[in-house]
Design a protein around this motif. Sequence first.
Motif, PDB file in Angstrom:
ATOM      1  N   VAL A 144       0.818  -1.217   0.000  1.00 31.17           N
ATOM      2  CA  VAL A 144       0.000   0.000   0.000  1.00 31.17           C
ATOM      3  C   VAL A 144       0.851   1.266   0.000  1.00 31.17           C
ATOM      4  CG1 VAL A 144      -1.713   1.324   1.298  1.00 31.17           C
ATOM      5  CG2 VAL A 144      -1.922  -1.166   1.131  1.00 31.17           C
ATOM      6  N   LEU A 145       1.864   1.311   0.862  1.00 30.00           N
ATOM      7  CA  LEU A 145       2.596   2.560   1.082  1.00 30.00           C
ATOM      8  C   LEU A 145       3.926   2.649   0.341  1.00 30.00           C
ATOM      9  CD1 LEU A 145       2.091   3.008   4.943  1.00 30.00           C
ATOM     10  CD2 LEU A 145       0.694   3.917   3.088  1.00 30.00           C
ATOM     11  N   LEU A 146       4.667   1.554   0.272  1.00 29.44           N
ATOM     12  CA  LEU A 146       6.049   1.629  -0.198  1.00 29.44           C
ATOM     13  C   LEU A 146       6.212   1.304  -1.679  1.00 29.44           C
ATOM     14  CD1 LEU A 146       7.814  -0.102   2.840  1.00 29.44           C
ATOM     15  CD2 LEU A 146       7.279   2.312   2.512  1.00 29.44           C
ATOM     16  N   LYS A 147       5.416   0.422  -2.185  1.00 27.54           N
ATOM     17  CA  LYS A 147       5.569  -0.016  -3.575  1.00 27.54           C
ATOM     18  C   LYS A 147       5.202   1.124  -4.534  1.00 27.54           C
ATOM     19  CE  LYS A 147       4.214  -4.174  -4.523  1.00 27.54           C
ATOM     20  NZ  LYS A 147       3.312  -5.326  -4.759  1.00 27.54           N
ATOM     21  N   PRO A 148       6.029   1.380  -5.563  1.00 30.65           N
ATOM     22  CA  PRO A 148       5.677   2.425  -6.542  1.00 30.65           C
ATOM     23  C   PRO A 148       4.377   2.067  -7.269  1.00 30.65           C
ATOM     24  CG  PRO A 148       7.973   1.729  -6.786  1.00 30.65           C
ATOM     25  CD  PRO A 148       7.330   0.746  -5.864  1.00 30.65           C
ATOM     26  N   LEU A 149       3.673   3.080  -7.742  1.00 28.62           N
ATOM     27  CA  LEU A 149       2.465   2.827  -8.527  1.00 28.62           C
ATOM     28  C   LEU A 149       2.834   2.056  -9.795  1.00 28.62           C
ATOM     29  CD1 LEU A 149       0.659   6.290  -8.246  1.00 28.62           C
ATOM     30  CD2 LEU A 149       0.180   4.201  -6.960  1.00 28.62           C
ATOM     31  N   PRO A 150       1.974   1.163 -10.255  1.00 24.67           N
ATOM     32  CA  PRO A 150       2.312   0.284 -11.386  1.00 24.67           C
ATOM     33  C   PRO A 150       2.169   0.960 -12.749  1.00 24.67           C
ATOM     34  CG  PRO A 150       0.103  -0.215 -10.625  1.00 24.67           C
ATOM     35  CD  PRO A 150       0.637   0.848  -9.703  1.00 24.67           C
ATOM     36  N   TYR A 151       2.799   2.119 -12.889  1.00 23.14           N
ATOM     37  CA  TYR A 151       2.740   2.855 -14.149  1.00 23.14           C
ATOM     38  C   TYR A 151       4.154   3.254 -14.553  1.00 23.14           C
ATOM     39  CZ  TYR A 151      -1.996   3.368 -12.266  1.00 23.14           C
ATOM     40  OH  TYR A 151      -3.229   3.125 -11.715  1.00 23.14           O
ATOM     41  N   PRO A 152       4.398   3.517 -15.826  1.00 24.07           N
ATOM     42  CA  PRO A 152       5.738   3.968 -16.249  1.00 24.07           C
ATOM     43  C   PRO A 152       6.125   5.270 -15.541  1.00 24.07           C
ATOM     44  CG  PRO A 152       4.384   3.354 -18.149  1.00 24.07           C
ATOM     45  CD  PRO A 152       3.467   3.368 -16.972  1.00 24.07           C
ATOM     46  N   ASP A 153       7.364   5.325 -15.047  1.00 30.46           N
ATOM     47  CA  ASP A 153       7.888   6.522 -14.367  1.00 30.46           C
ATOM     48  C   ASP A 153       6.868   7.098 -13.385  1.00 30.46           C
ATOM     49  OD1 ASP A 153      10.323   6.494 -15.848  1.00 30.46           O
ATOM     50  OD2 ASP A 153       9.256   7.352 -17.551  1.00 30.46           O
ATOM     51  N   PRO A 154       6.460   6.326 -12.389  1.00 31.40           N
ATOM     52  CA  PRO A 154       5.387   6.783 -11.489  1.00 31.40           C
ATOM     53  C   PRO A 154       5.740   8.036 -10.703  1.00 31.40           C
ATOM     54  CG  PRO A 154       6.466   4.822 -10.607  1.00 31.40           C
ATOM     55  CD  PRO A 154       6.988   5.000 -11.988  1.00 31.40           C
ATOM     56  N   SER A 155       7.024   8.309 -10.510  1.00 33.06           N
ATOM     57  CA  SER A 155       7.401   9.503  -9.748  1.00 33.06           C
ATOM     58  C   SER A 155       7.038  10.791 -10.484  1.00 33.06           C
ATOM     59  CB  SER A 155       8.905   9.483  -9.453  1.00 33.06           C
ATOM     60  OG  SER A 155       9.649   9.485 -10.653  1.00 33.06           O
ATOM     61  N   GLN A 156       6.807  10.699 -11.790  1.00 36.47           N
ATOM     62  CA  GLN A 156       6.433  11.896 -12.568  1.00 36.47           C
ATOM     63  C   GLN A 156       4.935  12.169 -12.516  1.00 36.47           C
ATOM     64  OE1 GLN A 156       7.851  11.172 -16.546  1.00 36.47           O
ATOM     65  NE2 GLN A 156       9.979  11.667 -16.053  1.00 36.47           N
ATOM     66  N   LEU A 157       4.146  11.224 -12.026  1.00 40.02           N
ATOM     67  CA  LEU A 157       2.698  11.386 -12.006  1.00 40.02           C
ATOM     68  C   LEU A 157       2.266  12.150 -10.756  1.00 40.02           C
ATOM     69  CD1 LEU A 157       1.607   7.823 -13.187  1.00 40.02           C
ATOM     70  CD2 LEU A 157       1.527   9.944 -14.509  1.00 40.02           C
ATOM     71  N   VAL A 158       1.419  13.150 -10.959  1.00 39.11           N
ATOM     72  CA  VAL A 158       0.953  13.980  -9.841  1.00 39.11           C
ATOM     73  C   VAL A 158      -0.561  14.126  -9.916  1.00 39.11           C
ATOM     74  CG1 VAL A 158       3.103  15.273  -9.600  1.00 39.11           C
ATOM     75  CG2 VAL A 158       1.348  16.097 -11.179  1.00 39.11           C
ATOM     76  N   GLY A 159      -1.153  14.330  -8.751  1.00 35.38           N
ATOM     77  CA  GLY A 159      -2.563  14.681  -8.682  1.00 35.38           C
ATOM     78  C   GLY A 159      -2.702  16.190  -8.777  1.00 35.38           C
ATOM     79  N   VAL A 160      -3.641  16.633  -9.598  1.00 31.55           N
ATOM     80  CA  VAL A 160      -3.850  18.077  -9.799  1.00 31.55           C
ATOM     81  C   VAL A 160      -5.020  18.513  -8.917  1.00 31.55           C
ATOM     82  CG1 VAL A 160      -4.309  19.894 -11.463  1.00 31.55           C
ATOM     83  CG2 VAL A 160      -2.988  17.884 -12.158  1.00 31.55           C
ATOM     84  N   TRP A 161      -4.685  19.179  -7.826  1.00 29.21           N
ATOM     85  CA  TRP A 161      -5.663  19.675  -6.874  1.00 29.21           C
ATOM     86  C   TRP A 161      -5.473  21.167  -6.661  1.00 29.21           C
ATOM     87  CZ3 TRP A 161      -9.435  16.654  -4.432  1.00 29.21           C
ATOM     88  CH2 TRP A 161      -9.336  15.283  -4.674  1.00 29.21           C
ATOM     89  N   HIS A 162      -6.438  21.753  -5.973  1.00 20.78           N
ATOM     90  CA  HIS A 162      -6.375  23.183  -5.665  1.00 20.78           C
ATOM     91  C   HIS A 162      -6.825  23.388  -4.225  1.00 20.78           C
ATOM     92  CE1 HIS A 162      -7.172  22.696  -9.997  1.00 20.78           C
ATOM     93  NE2 HIS A 162      -6.372  23.736 -10.157  1.00 20.78           N
ATOM     94  N   THR A 163      -6.542  24.549  -3.721  1.00 15.02           N
ATOM     95  CA  THR A 163      -7.076  24.975  -2.430  1.00 15.02           C
ATOM     96  C   THR A 163      -7.974  26.185  -2.660  1.00 15.02           C
ATOM     97  OG1 THR A 163      -5.217  26.458  -2.003  1.00 15.02           O
ATOM     98  CG2 THR A 163      -5.020  24.192  -1.209  1.00 15.02           C
ATOM     99  N   ALA A 164      -8.925  26.395  -1.754  1.00 16.73           N
ATOM    100  CA  ALA A 164      -9.804  27.566  -1.844  1.00 16.73           C
ATOM    101  C   ALA A 164     -10.028  28.092  -0.435  1.00 16.73           C
ATOM    102  CB  ALA A 164     -11.120  27.200  -2.515  1.00 16.73           C
ATOM    103  N   PRO A 165      -9.013  28.730   0.150  1.00 18.30           N
ATOM    104  CA  PRO A 165      -9.142  29.192   1.535  1.00 18.30           C
ATOM    105  C   PRO A 165     -10.264  30.198   1.736  1.00 18.30           C
ATOM    106  CG  PRO A 165      -7.176  30.113   0.478  1.00 18.30           C
ATOM    107  CD  PRO A 165      -7.712  29.067  -0.434  1.00 18.30           C
ATOM    108  N   GLY A 166     -10.653  30.901   0.670  1.00 17.93           N
ATOM    109  CA  GLY A 166     -11.740  31.866   0.796  1.00 17.93           C
ATOM    110  C   GLY A 166     -13.068  31.232   1.129  1.00 17.93           C
ATOM    111  N   GLY A 196      12.742  16.219 -14.479  1.00 20.61           N
ATOM    112  CA  GLY A 196      13.482  17.202 -13.694  1.00 20.61           C
ATOM    113  C   GLY A 196      12.638  18.257 -13.033  1.00 20.61           C
ATOM    114  N   VAL A 197      11.340  18.315 -13.330  1.00 13.76           N
ATOM    115  CA  VAL A 197      10.463  19.335 -12.749  1.00 13.76           C
ATOM    116  C   VAL A 197      10.083  18.923 -11.326  1.00 13.76           C
ATOM    117  CG1 VAL A 197       8.189  20.408 -12.888  1.00 13.76           C
ATOM    118  CG2 VAL A 197       9.558  20.111 -14.953  1.00 13.76           C
ATOM    119  N   THR A 198      10.141  19.863 -10.401  1.00 13.93           N
ATOM    120  CA  THR A 198       9.786  19.604  -9.003  1.00 13.93           C
ATOM    121  C   THR A 198       8.341  20.008  -8.741  1.00 13.93           C
ATOM    122  OG1 THR A 198      10.465  21.797  -8.253  1.00 13.93           O
ATOM    123  CG2 THR A 198      12.171  20.068  -8.324  1.00 13.93           C
ATOM    124  N   LEU A 199       7.813  19.560  -7.592  1.00 10.06           N
ATOM    125  CA  LEU A 199       6.461  19.941  -7.219  1.00 10.06           C
ATOM    126  C   LEU A 199       6.337  21.447  -7.031  1.00 10.06           C
ATOM    127  CD1 LEU A 199       5.523  17.134  -4.634  1.00 10.06           C
ATOM    128  CD2 LEU A 199       4.711  17.369  -6.974  1.00 10.06           C
TER     129      LEU A 199
END
Length: 823
Positions: A46-68, A225-228
Amino acid sequence: MQSFLQQLKQVLRRLRLSPLFTTVTLITLAAGIGANTLVFSVVEGVLLKPLPYPDPSQLVGVWHTAPGIQIKDLNMAPSHYFIYREQGKTFQDVAMYQGDSLSITGVNEPEQVDALDVTETLLPMIGVAPVAGRLFSAEDTQPNAPKTAMISYGYWMSKFGGDRSLVGRTILTDGDSRLVVGILPRSFHFLYYRDVAVVIPFQFDRSKMKLGNYSYNGIARLKPGVTLEQANADVARMLPIVMNSFPAPEGFSIKLFENAHIGPQIRPLKQDVVGDIGNVLWVVMGSIGLVMLIVCANVANLLLVRVESRRQELALRAALGAGRGRIAGELFLESAILGFLGSGVGLVLAVIGLRILISVAPENLPRIHEIGIDGPVLLFTLAVTLITSALFACIPIFKYAGVRLSTGIREGGRALSASREQHRARNVLVVVQVALALVLLICSGLMIRTFHAMTRVNPGFTNARQTQTFHINIPDVQIKNDEAALRMEQEIQNRIAAIPGTTAVAIDTAVPMSGNNSNDPVLVEGRSYAEGEFPALRRFKFVAPGAFSTLGIPMIAGRDYTWDDIYQNHLVTIVAENTARELFQDPQSALGKRIRVATTDPFREIIGVVGNVYDDGVSEKAPTSVYWPLMMKKFEGQESRMSRFVAVIIRNPHAGSENLMKDVRAAVWAVNPNLPLADVHTLQYFYDRSLARTSFTLIMIGVAGSMALLLGVVGLYGVIAYSVSQRTREIGIRMALGAQSKVLTSMFVRHGLILTGIGVACGLVAALILMRFMASILFGVSPIDPLTYIAVSVGLAATALLASYVPSRRAAAVDPVDALRAE
């Protein structure tokens, strides 16, 4: 090598000649190593194994915040998708997806299946290659393009028999014809969507796109090479572009969106998959780790007894030239053999236990299909075996590997009388066992208190076991007129009401605790709002008459809807008690007040106030809810709104039985034979699911605590029993001099209680430090709850008293004549 083989042969022979010692040690080790292997396999999967996709470290979830508007995690909107794809500098590509449910008709009985709606960019992004046909193309996502679909491998095999000619044919989904363009591979599992049968493409019309509709999940692949931080900065740059590129929905101002202060929140995709389950799993892993330490202490105690009986033999061997290294090596070899044999048995137990664990694990445990005994788990088991072998071997090695000839022969010939030094190591190990057992028992106690506190919360509904629920969907391609669709839903309700035993039937858009929810702001008549002011979000549900009484939700004030309210489009609404109190101070004051959503909507009068429902689970606050009519005119800027995907709720004592569902299907299909029934569950199922994570944690930590208690008691029993056996001569002398049996018994019981008291004191200190890590998974109880600490300490002391008393009784049974004669 010859010397090693000789040593190995001697060790195996000694273990074979001591079957009781070998069996007890192997069982203890197998239980400890097996439990650790089992839990680590879950943590790794669940926690340690990489996601089963090519180059999983490059995959990100696109979320937002709305503090207002006090939203920490805001989903993605189609307007974001278009701008991020076109103007993003840090993304290779961006995709959106959303869970769905579709009816499949025209192939045997109608069937409702889980589906996934995606942009054409999603499947290539995660490296999916179809086993037949093709992936979606950009043309498939155009608003006027023919509708297409892809079929999962499992559904292709079960529903269509693996017929390759399905590609290029059409199927009916929600009454629409869709061209099947491809078959997904057998290995396709997307994030937490486990049983997807059909995947279909979104068909957005950009020319009609507006701001809002933050109900889609986003995913992106970063450029190498792009960071979060860089990705978040890029999204922050594009958010004003989104605001300036699309208009606000009708009835809402652009200022409203600006004042929400929407910001970026790009995070690793794995975080979206795992969620907060990591806190639970690490607590469980830590608990099982403590059990392993107790196992080491227990086995070390067994080895001490075994090696003490060989003191004279070891002294003689040392006198004959055996060096410290050779003796230490042989002792470690014996420990290692026991460790490896124990780990072998433990692996078998782990495999069996893993199957059981997966069957009882909560449905929302992520990546459950990826859990197994693989390479990393085997390496972990090997490491645990080596470390534990060294740990429980080190005490007898340090104590006896360098035994001197004179000391060994002299002490080895003292029959059963032993010095304090010989007991000190064993006493220390027992103190450690008691302390660790106390920590684990406090963990278990806190989880029991948590579970008890959660079950005492009134969820807002009643008789969950006697309430049957399911979903139906009336597609607009079947029934275009909204009122006709509503009358069909009412006719289905009436036919089900005629089923024997049914006391109530109702229609709702979301079963409590099912997770099918929507949230929007509410405006109150007579209150002034600054331009762009965003009122608090409320949970929206859409109901028909009788929904509250069927679910057992109390009517606090006012009345329920009538069918005339809906068909005549009366401008009425119903709110939850907490909504009424927040907006109007109390339920009675809310009656007659009027609210709306968009500024273009008419105000609707509040005619009823109902009890709060813990939709998000009893561990969360009940959401402030508004219950709108099932069908309305002019709502949220739309000309009309009709709920076609609805939940049917039945109060019947036979809920959950196949006989009832057989009658229900007949009733539904008598009205419309093309309506499949989906999500067939009792209300109790959703309630139990809301408690599943807590009960799962309780079971795991409870097992660890039980093992710790058993091992601790066994260790204490062993120390007292050994002490009695070693002091037989002393006991005989005392009794010959007139000592009473009660005095002798109390002497050994006192010894056990002293060890227990020291262990409890050490355990309490450790628990006060460690329990704060459990705070995130507790509910209604403090990590330093005095009642739990006192109850566990007293219970452990009482158990220790019994464990000390039983062997102490042997002291009273010693015959002084036999004891002195044996000496």
